[in-house]
Design an enzyme around this catalytic site. Sequence first.
Site, PDB file in Angstrom:
ATOM      1  N   ILE A  30      34.566  33.688  38.334  1.00 33.57           N
ATOM      2  CA  ILE A  30      33.662  33.707  39.491  1.00 33.57           C
ATOM      3  C   ILE A  30      33.437  35.123  40.033  1.00 33.57           C
ATOM      4  O   ILE A  30      32.426  35.385  40.694  1.00 33.57           O
ATOM      5  CB  ILE A  30      34.223  32.768  40.584  1.00 33.57           C
ATOM      6  CG1 ILE A  30      33.135  32.216  41.464  1.00 33.57           C
ATOM      7  CG2 ILE A  30      35.312  33.436  41.400  1.00 33.57           C
ATOM      8  CD1 ILE A  30      33.604  31.060  42.329  1.00 33.57           C
ATOM      9  N   GLN A  92      49.195  38.129  38.481  1.00 32.75           N
ATOM     10  CA  GLN A  92      48.692  36.749  38.329  1.00 32.75           C
ATOM     11  C   GLN A  92      48.556  36.097  39.700  1.00 32.75           C
ATOM     12  O   GLN A  92      49.534  36.007  40.448  1.00 32.75           O
ATOM     13  CB  GLN A  92      49.642  35.919  37.442  1.00 32.75           C
ATOM     14  CG  GLN A  92      49.119  34.518  37.180  1.00 32.75           C
ATOM     15  CD  GLN A  92      50.039  33.699  36.267  1.00 32.75           C
ATOM     16  OE1 GLN A  92      51.154  34.115  35.961  1.00 32.75           O
ATOM     17  NE2 GLN A  92      49.572  32.537  35.862  1.00 32.75           N
ATOM     18  N   HIS A  98      46.123  31.780  31.872  1.00 29.04           N
ATOM     19  CA  HIS A  98      44.731  31.987  31.441  1.00 29.04           C
ATOM     20  C   HIS A  98      44.577  33.355  30.815  1.00 29.04           C
ATOM     21  O   HIS A  98      45.155  34.335  31.284  1.00 29.04           O
ATOM     22  CB  HIS A  98      43.769  31.851  32.621  1.00 29.04           C
ATOM     23  CG  HIS A  98      44.151  32.655  33.831  1.00 29.04           C
ATOM     24  ND1 HIS A  98      45.130  32.258  34.720  1.00 29.04           N
ATOM     25  CD2 HIS A  98      43.708  33.848  34.293  1.00 29.04           C
ATOM     26  CE1 HIS A  98      45.259  33.157  35.674  1.00 29.04           C
ATOM     27  NE2 HIS A  98      44.416  34.149  35.428  1.00 29.04           N
ATOM     28  N   HIS A 100      41.961  36.342  30.241  1.00 27.47           N
ATOM     29  CA  HIS A 100      40.675  36.929  30.622  1.00 27.47           C
ATOM     30  C   HIS A 100      40.061  37.508  29.348  1.00 27.47           C
ATOM     31  O   HIS A 100      40.748  38.223  28.603  1.00 27.47           O
ATOM     32  CB  HIS A 100      40.879  38.094  31.595  1.00 27.47           C
ATOM     33  CG  HIS A 100      41.462  37.720  32.926  1.00 27.47           C
ATOM     34  ND1 HIS A 100      40.704  37.639  34.076  1.00 27.47           N
ATOM     35  CD2 HIS A 100      42.737  37.419  33.299  1.00 27.47           C
ATOM     36  CE1 HIS A 100      41.492  37.320  35.097  1.00 27.47           C
ATOM     37  NE2 HIS A 100      42.724  37.180  34.661  1.00 27.47           N
TER      38      HIS A 100
HETATM   39  P1  AMP Z   1      44.623  36.250  37.782  1.00 26.91           P
HETATM   40  O1  AMP Z   1      44.705  37.377  38.758  1.00 26.91           O
HETATM   41  O2  AMP Z   1      44.921  36.674  36.370  1.00 26.91           O
HETATM   42  O3  AMP Z   1      45.415  35.041  38.214  1.00 26.91           O
HETATM   43  O4  AMP Z   1      43.088  35.862  37.743  1.00 26.91           O
HETATM   44  C1  AMP Z   1      42.538  34.777  38.402  1.00 26.91           C
HETATM   45  C2  AMP Z   1      41.050  34.848  38.186  1.00 26.91           C
HETATM   46  O5  AMP Z   1      40.479  33.610  38.564  1.00 26.91           O
HETATM   47  C3  AMP Z   1      40.340  35.935  39.002  1.00 26.91           C
HETATM   48  O6  AMP Z   1      39.685  36.848  38.119  1.00 26.91           O
HETATM   49  C4  AMP Z   1      39.337  35.147  39.854  1.00 26.91           C
HETATM   50  O7  AMP Z   1      38.105  35.808  40.011  1.00 26.91           O
HETATM   51  C5  AMP Z   1      39.184  33.850  39.079  1.00 26.91           C
HETATM   52  N1  AMP Z   1      38.840  32.679  39.855  1.00 26.91           N
HETATM   53  C6  AMP Z   1      39.432  32.237  40.996  1.00 26.91           C
HETATM   54  N2  AMP Z   1      38.860  31.085  41.410  1.00 26.91           N
HETATM   55  C7  AMP Z   1      37.900  30.788  40.495  1.00 26.91           C
HETATM   56  C8  AMP Z   1      36.954  29.714  40.357  1.00 26.91           C
HETATM   57  N3  AMP Z   1      36.892  28.715  41.238  1.00 26.91           N
HETATM   58  N4  AMP Z   1      36.111  29.747  39.297  1.00 26.91           N
HETATM   59  C9  AMP Z   1      36.166  30.751  38.403  1.00 26.91           C
HETATM   60  N5  AMP Z   1      37.026  31.777  38.474  1.00 26.91           N
HETATM   61  C10 AMP Z   1      37.881  31.806  39.499  1.00 26.91           C
END
Ligand code: AMP
Length: 134
Positions: A30, A92, A98, A100
């Site tokens: 997002i 995280q 997940h 990226h």
């Molecule tokens: P991390 O810091 O590796 O846990 O990354 C979490 C990622 O999830 C971040 O890059 C956010 O932008 C993404 N994110 C959070 N909520 C959503 C959502 N509802 N849809 C898509 N991406 C999301």
Amino acid sequence: MSCIFCKIVKGELPSYKVYEDENVLAFLDIAPVNQGHILVIPKKHYANLEEISNDDLCCLIKAVKKIGKALKQGLGIAGYNLQLNNDPAAGQVVPHIHFHVIPRKKGDGLKLWPQGEYREREAEKIAEKIKNGL
Ligand code: AMP
Ligand code: ZN
């Protein structure tokens, strides 16, 4: 379960899905680092790399490979970075493992992390400690 990625898997939260199979889901981040930034997740909830089963990890990395190819062919990008922030100490935020997949273009200005150097004999000590953890 209040995990937002589990909610996306169940369809309780919206997402821009680009790939889905029995075990894996891939959707647009997002808040993209670059346009087309994708998150690839197992459908089953695991917090991190230590928790995920080897079978689900195989499915996950195969999907990552598929998404990388789709980004190259579909968006015409030259390459991509993979990132897995494993645990809060590593940045995280969402506690559902997940990858990226971040599209890259030459000159896009994105800088990777700065690198340092080892002092004398430090590298072999560190390597030994890591081997002791295997
Ligand atoms: P991390 O810091 O590796 O846990 O990354 C979490 C990622 O999830 C971040 O890059 C956010 O932008 C993404 N994110 C959070 N909520 C959503 C959502 N509802 N849809 C898509 N991406 C999301
Ligand atoms: Zn989850």
